[in-house]
Motif scaffolding. Structure first.
Motif, PDB file in Angstrom:
ATOM      1  N   TYR A 272       0.826  -1.207   0.000  1.00 17.07           N
ATOM      2  CA  TYR A 272       0.000   0.000   0.000  1.00 17.07           C
ATOM      3  C   TYR A 272       0.862   1.259   0.000  1.00 17.07           C
ATOM      4  N   GLU A 273       1.953   1.201   0.751  1.00 19.18           N
ATOM      5  CA  GLU A 273       2.792   2.393   0.844  1.00 19.18           C
ATOM      6  C   GLU A 273       3.557   2.705  -0.430  1.00 19.18           C
ATOM      7  N   LEU A 274       3.696   1.722  -1.291  1.00 16.91           N
ATOM      8  CA  LEU A 274       4.449   1.963  -2.522  1.00 16.91           C
ATOM      9  C   LEU A 274       3.563   2.384  -3.692  1.00 16.91           C
ATOM     10  N   ILE A 275       2.267   2.409  -3.481  1.00 15.81           N
ATOM     11  CA  ILE A 275       1.356   2.778  -4.567  1.00 15.81           C
ATOM     12  C   ILE A 275       1.009   4.260  -4.433  1.00 15.81           C
ATOM     13  N   PRO A 276       1.069   4.981  -5.525  1.00 20.23           N
ATOM     14  CA  PRO A 276       0.843   6.440  -5.419  1.00 20.23           C
ATOM     15  C   PRO A 276      -0.612   6.832  -5.241  1.00 20.23           C
ATOM     16  N   PHE A 277      -1.217   6.424  -4.153  1.00 18.34           N
ATOM     17  CA  PHE A 277      -2.559   6.922  -3.828  1.00 18.34           C
ATOM     18  C   PHE A 277      -2.424   8.388  -3.474  1.00 18.34           C
ATOM     19  N   ASN A 278      -3.199   9.258  -4.118  1.00 20.90           N
ATOM     20  CA  ASN A 278      -2.997  10.666  -3.773  1.00 20.90           C
ATOM     21  C   ASN A 278      -4.188  11.369  -3.146  1.00 20.90           C
TER      22      ASN A 278
ATOM     23  N   GLY B   9      11.771  11.528  -5.644  1.00 16.16           N
ATOM     24  CA  GLY B   9      11.706  12.060  -6.990  1.00 16.16           C
ATOM     25  C   GLY B   9      12.059  11.059  -8.070  1.00 16.16           C
ATOM     26  N   ILE B  10      11.623   9.828  -7.923  1.00 18.67           N
ATOM     27  CA  ILE B  10      11.892   8.803  -8.929  1.00 18.67           C
ATOM     28  C   ILE B  10      10.594   8.104  -9.295  1.00 18.67           C
ATOM     29  N   SER B  11      10.624   7.337 -10.368  1.00 14.51           N
ATOM     30  CA  SER B  11       9.409   6.620 -10.756  1.00 14.51           C
ATOM     31  C   SER B  11       9.340   5.300  -9.990  1.00 14.51           C
ATOM     32  N   SER B  12       8.125   4.727  -9.927  1.00 19.22           N
ATOM     33  CA  SER B  12       7.953   3.530  -9.101  1.00 19.22           C
ATOM     34  C   SER B  12       8.611   2.300  -9.722  1.00 19.22           C
ATOM     35  N   GLU B  18      19.133   3.134  -9.063  1.00 19.42           N
ATOM     36  CA  GLU B  18      18.537   4.464  -9.212  1.00 19.42           C
ATOM     37  C   GLU B  18      18.033   4.984  -7.869  1.00 19.42           C
ATOM     38  N   VAL B  19      17.447   4.089  -7.106  1.00 17.31           N
ATOM     39  CA  VAL B  19      16.957   4.482  -5.775  1.00 17.31           C
ATOM     40  C   VAL B  19      18.116   4.962  -4.928  1.00 17.31           C
TER      41      VAL B  19
END
Lengths: 311, 197
Positions: A272-278, B9-12, B18-19
């Motif tokens: 959940y924490e890695l998904i960009p829920f905004n 500031g990076i993509s998932s 990169e991280v």
């Protein structure tokens, strides 16, 4: 004429729902930990999904509204780029009540409504195959009632419907094997939910897939634990029961259940924490960190169920 | 909490390198600010947390064995590790299963556990980690994996994110009364009754 027909439908469905068990509803908020404004928003999403169901599939389909798919709509709305606004409007079940309605332009709610219908239908079919003789009848009637709605949902989203149908078919085959592996038993439901999330977002995001997987796994295991005593009495399939000897040791099973549910919920939280829920972060946080724990407690200590009536 | 990827500031889909480089760049930038205002400190904390979250949750199973020297591993299992790293879990599992049960080492069970964990089969994963740890108790790689999943099964991760909720508290006023009565009883033993009743 039409009115009376609708009215009959209501009566039948209400009766069955009162008699039968709740079908879903393990992913809920924990109300005391939520701010009032977030609670109002949550209720707004719930009402919007209800309205959407009514719009797309007619009044009777509204009875299949549940919290798990409110959570799905919440996630989808949170991920969508569209800026949703809420405005007050009348509730069609209670004339004096006014609730917030989401005025979202994109398909999030439509999709969630379709998924609600599709999964409810499959759950009904599953119930029919589980029950014996006369107990089949209410579920049979219900499934006939929403069959046409199911076909409509299938027309909207053929791909995802096919995937779910496939998984369900495999599930019933699997149950015949009577295996005691929980991982195996939960895998098919979990995969369906993972696909539901993945399909909605259209991007190949591993985290979202895993998030859906853990969610489906959580729901499946909760359901299995919830039905433990009943399944034992009626000799239905239950992954927690299949290997145990005659006097069933419920304590040991519950211990195993707690550990499995906690692991699943923890992994869910990590994804959940890695998904960009905004948007709606506060509500989602509440569900993940507090609501899941509350559900685990309710499922494992059934007598408290009456105190913890949702919303 | 903000999304950790946004913080850095990076993509998932960024790779581990990169991280790391994004983290180093940000950390250097904020440490060079000689003025340590509370704002800067907060930001540094946020960056650290974001980095930890990403590394712990996404690369945990992979990076735990990237640091160890590869020569230690039996040659036929290196291929499995490579496949796990590339997320080809089905192929990796097929290769593992082709090894006969008598030749299965602690590493075999550990890798099996990693595959199960990545699939979301947590009970199986825990079983395999346990066997790996029993066969080779001194190996820290297996031990870490086992500890991590044991912590999960107690709900440790979510508990660390919660703030102060302890379920339904009993009323504090009641507690106060109870304490007072207890204290009074104790008092009675030594001297006069302080609360007449």
């Amino acid at each position: 004429m039409l009115m009376t027909k609708q009215y009959c439908y209501y009566k039948i469905i209400m009766m069955i729902i009162v008699l039968g068990e709740s079908m879903f509803g393990y992913i809920k908020i924990l109300k005391p930990e939520l701010k009032i404004r977030d609670y109002e928003l949550y209720k707004g999403v719930y009402c919007s999904l209800c309205k959407q169901l009514g719009k797309d599939y007619g009044l009777t389909s509204r009875f299949f509204l549940n919290f798990d798919f409110t959570f799905l709509s919440l996630c989808l709305l949170s991920l969508s780029k569209d800026n949703c606004e809420f405005k007050k409007s009348n509730c069609s079940f209670c004339f004096t009540k006014k609730c917030l309605q989401c005025t979202c332009k994109d398909d999030s709610l439509k999709y969630a409504a379709a998924i609600t219908i599709i999964t409810s239908y499959h759950k009904l079919l599953d119930n029919i195959s589980d029950k014996k003789a006369f107990q089949k009848i209410p579920y049979y009637i219900l499934s006939k009632l929403i069959k046409s709605k199911y076909n409509k949902a299938k027309k909207f989203y053929p791909n995802i419907t096919d995937i779910i149908e496939n998984q369900m078919k495999k599930q019933s085959e699997f149950e015949k094997e009577n295996s005691n592996s929980i991982d195996h038993a939960a895998h098919l439901t979990a995969t369906s939910l993972a696909e539901i999330f993945k399909f909605a977002y259209n991007e190949t995001d591993d985290n979202l897939y895993r998030f859906g997987y853990c969610l489906g796994r959580f729901i499946y295991i909760c359901d299995a634990l919830d039905d433990l005593e009943k399944d034992f009495k009626e000799k239905n399939f239950n992954p927690f029961l299949s290997d145990s000897k005659e006097p069933v040791d419920y304590f040991q099973i519950r211990l195993r259940g707690i550990s499995v549910l906690n692991t699943t919920a923890d992994e869910l939280a990590k994804c959940y924490e890695l998904i960009p829920f905004n948007k709606y972060k506060a509500i989602l946080d509440n569900i993940i960190y507090y609501g899941l724990d509350n559900t685990i407690n309710i499922v494992l200590r059934k007598e408290e169920k009456s105190d913890a009536k949702p919303v | 909490m903000r999304n950790p990827y946004d913080v850095l500031g990076i993509s998932s889909s960024a790779s581990i390198d990169e991280v790391k480089s994004a983290y180093k760049k940000l950390a250097a930038q904020y440490h060079s600010d000689s003025l340590s205002s509370p704002e800067t400190e907060k930001r540094i904390n946020e960056i650290n947390q974001a980095y930890d979250t990403i590394i712990l949750t996404r690369f945990e199973s992979n990076n735990s064995y990237q640091n160890t020297s590869e020569s230690r591993f039996s040659p036929d299992l290196n291929g499995v590790r490579e496949k796990i790293k590339n997320k080809k879990y089905d192929e990796a599992e097929m290769q593992l299963d082709s090894i006969s049960p008598s030749q299965r080492t602690a590493e075999w069970y550990f890798l099996k556990g990693v595959i199960c964990n990545n699939r979301g089969w947590f009970e199986e994963a825990k079983k395999n980690y346990t066997i790996a740890c029993q066969m080779e108790p001194s190996n820290s790689e297996y031990q870490n994996a086992f500890n991590s999943i044991s912590d999960s099964s107690n709900g440790g991760y979510r508990a660390s994110k919660r703030q102060g909720y302890t379920g339904s508290n009993s009323s504090s006023f009641c507690n106060l009364c109870n304490t007072l009565i207890c204290a009074d009883c104790c008092c009675d033993c030594f001297c006069d009754d302080s609360i007449c009743c």
